[in-house]
Enzyme design. Sequence first.
Site, PDB file in Angstrom:
ATOM      1  N   GLU A  56       0.839  -1.195   0.000  1.00 25.06           N
ATOM      2  CA  GLU A  56       0.000   0.000   0.000  1.00 25.06           C
ATOM      3  C   GLU A  56       0.875   1.247   0.000  1.00 25.06           C
ATOM      4  O   GLU A  56       1.884   1.309   0.697  1.00 25.06           O
ATOM      5  CB  GLU A  56      -0.909   0.031   1.230  1.00 25.06           C
ATOM      6  CG  GLU A  56      -1.782   1.292   1.293  1.00 25.06           C
ATOM      7  CD  GLU A  56      -2.736   1.296   2.469  1.00 25.06           C
ATOM      8  OE1 GLU A  56      -3.707   0.524   2.417  1.00 25.06           O
ATOM      9  OE2 GLU A  56      -2.500   2.051   3.426  1.00 25.06           O
ATOM     10  N   HIS A  85      -8.205   2.888  -3.692  1.00 27.17           N
ATOM     11  CA  HIS A  85      -9.129   3.165  -2.593  1.00 27.17           C
ATOM     12  C   HIS A  85     -10.162   4.194  -3.073  1.00 27.17           C
ATOM     13  O   HIS A  85      -9.849   5.099  -3.849  1.00 27.17           O
ATOM     14  CB  HIS A  85      -8.392   3.769  -1.408  1.00 27.17           C
ATOM     15  CG  HIS A  85      -7.537   2.793  -0.664  1.00 27.17           C
ATOM     16  ND1 HIS A  85      -7.319   2.887   0.700  1.00 27.17           N
ATOM     17  CD2 HIS A  85      -6.843   1.706  -1.072  1.00 27.17           C
ATOM     18  CE1 HIS A  85      -6.524   1.908   1.087  1.00 27.17           C
ATOM     19  NE2 HIS A  85      -6.221   1.180   0.023  1.00 27.17           N
ATOM     20  N   ALA A 100     -20.166   2.181   3.486  1.00 27.61           N
ATOM     21  CA  ALA A 100     -19.374   1.501   2.459  1.00 27.61           C
ATOM     22  C   ALA A 100     -20.239   0.528   1.660  1.00 27.61           C
ATOM     23  O   ALA A 100     -20.042   0.345   0.460  1.00 27.61           O
ATOM     24  CB  ALA A 100     -18.199   0.767   3.103  1.00 27.61           C
TER      25      ALA A 100
END
Length: 635
Positions: free
Chosen positions: A21, A81, A131
């Site tokens: 990441e 993301h 989400a």
Amino acid sequence: MHIREMLSDAERTGHPSFSFEYFPPKTAQGVQNLYDRMERMYDFGPKFIDITWGAGGRIAELTLDMVVQAQAYFGLETCMHLTCTDMGEEKVNDALRKAYKAGCTNILALRGDPPREKEKWVATEDGFRYARDLVAHIRKVYGNHFDIGVAGYPEGCDDNKDEDLLLDHLKEKVDMGATFIVTQMFYDADNFIRWVGKVRERGITIPIVPGIMPIATYASFIRRANHMNCKVPEKWMTALEPVKNDDSAVREVGKVLVAELCRKIMAAGIVHLHFYTMNLAQATRMVLEELDWMPTTTRPRKQALPWKQSLALGRREEDVRPIFWRNRNKSYVSRTQEWDEFPNGRWGDSRSPAFGELDAYGVGLTGTNESNRKRWGEPKSVRDIATLFVRYIEQDIPSLPWSEAPLTAESDSIKDDLIKLNQRGLLTINSQPAVNGVKSTHPVHGWGPANGYVYQKSYLELLVAPELFPEVVRRIDAHPDLSYYAVTQSGKLTTNTPFEGPNAVTWGVFPGKEIVQPTIVESISFLAWKDEAYRLGMDWAHCHDANSPSRVLIETMMNQWYLVNIVNNDFHQPRTIFELFDGLAVKDIGVPVTVPLPISGPQVNGQTNGIHEGASTSIGAASRDGAAATVTACV
């Protein structure tokens, strides 16, 4: 490629895999440095990377830019993301369109943290509250194009410590279409394994990817652990506390602790680990080395082609590329993305009207003038420049204006020959050795499917001084196996090739497949590369003050020297291409001579600023009052 497919491959083969990441840096220089680091960490062998999302504004745009860079130029499968924070439906749709266009096929859908100025998270007007709503929207609009990941919380999240409620929410996200789970960082392996059991009890069967934070320094370790409210085993504190003031010792202890954590996780049946790198390489690399997961000469990173393949939309099937851009992958991809004939399953018809465009991002020299002067010094003679090239070949410096990365192990077999050429003022900017049928699994030259064989013709591209060029051509023409292209910055193409079609310089033979020819030389693309090569040289010259010896020297060379590429079409003879230059050297290398100053304003003899094509190295350019304006440098 979807992440769930990568994880399925790891389960089927039993080979562990990992991913990284990164987050968008705050400064322009930080962004460039991160791109360099991402490209180096590509060689660690991650299955994919993900890029975190900033809540709206510049950082959100930077996330999208980084996804494009990673997919298109670095060939890194990327997961973007995407959060609900400060994102109305229109902004979400715009981000998804850009991710789709970049070739991205994986999204990590998150609610996100509240903006810094707010205490509690509040949905944006016309936005998504949870989400699960974002997951449902992505699935509705894009079907199965995106693999959709969601967050898992083995130790709870900031505003909710109720494990059962969080598991309910996780199940809702899966029911809406999520296909994999990435967890928050943790250091307690036993608790994670317990939590995985609870997840499976809820009927959630999609893959779980544990988030692992390597230890770079004691202070950062404690700060992040406290910030995430994650439990640190007492054993870890006992081991780290005595060395906490020694960063090097902390990393050495930390790599062992984190590697032990990884082994426990893998023993429980997890096949893939996700490393939160914090945009740093060293601590992550040390953990991978401790686990013995880093590629080595006997266990190289597997590659499908002998160059980095772009993963941009429409480019994944590209299997042919001109050799000239071997050391400038990003430049090649950015220059060809708008060609109207591209892609067509091969490299494309180079006669596109967009072929010669030089305004595309990535073509020019990167770095500030100051940083480039620091990197390459202030040469005042051809000898100085030749010494610079030798230092690059000896890996004393990591780059040259024409080569963005250090030489690879492939050049080891011809390293001494390259050094000798450059010491004599024959400046090599690209090369490859001959390879006569090594296995496709060879640790240095191998590429493509297993049980195949790969071949290469020896290739050399170099800058040749004008006084040497006629003799070089005479020698090439006397050798039936050598073909060449040569040109000056403003001159015509010179060649001995009888046709304009591509000449394959790398090819592979594999079971059940046609012969693959992924690297070529041909005239039209060479002329496009010529423009870029001389542009890079001029950019280097302009890193120095006007009228300075370094600027005059480099501009003179760019205006007068030849760019020459040579192919030895007999791959059984690896030395011929170097023997061609026996006894040749730039005359009086390093001796000061008089060269003209660049003249601004009106044209002089039909030429504007700089030295005109074909001028000798000791002429004077007319000044405004008719007198000769000269400066002493070494050419």
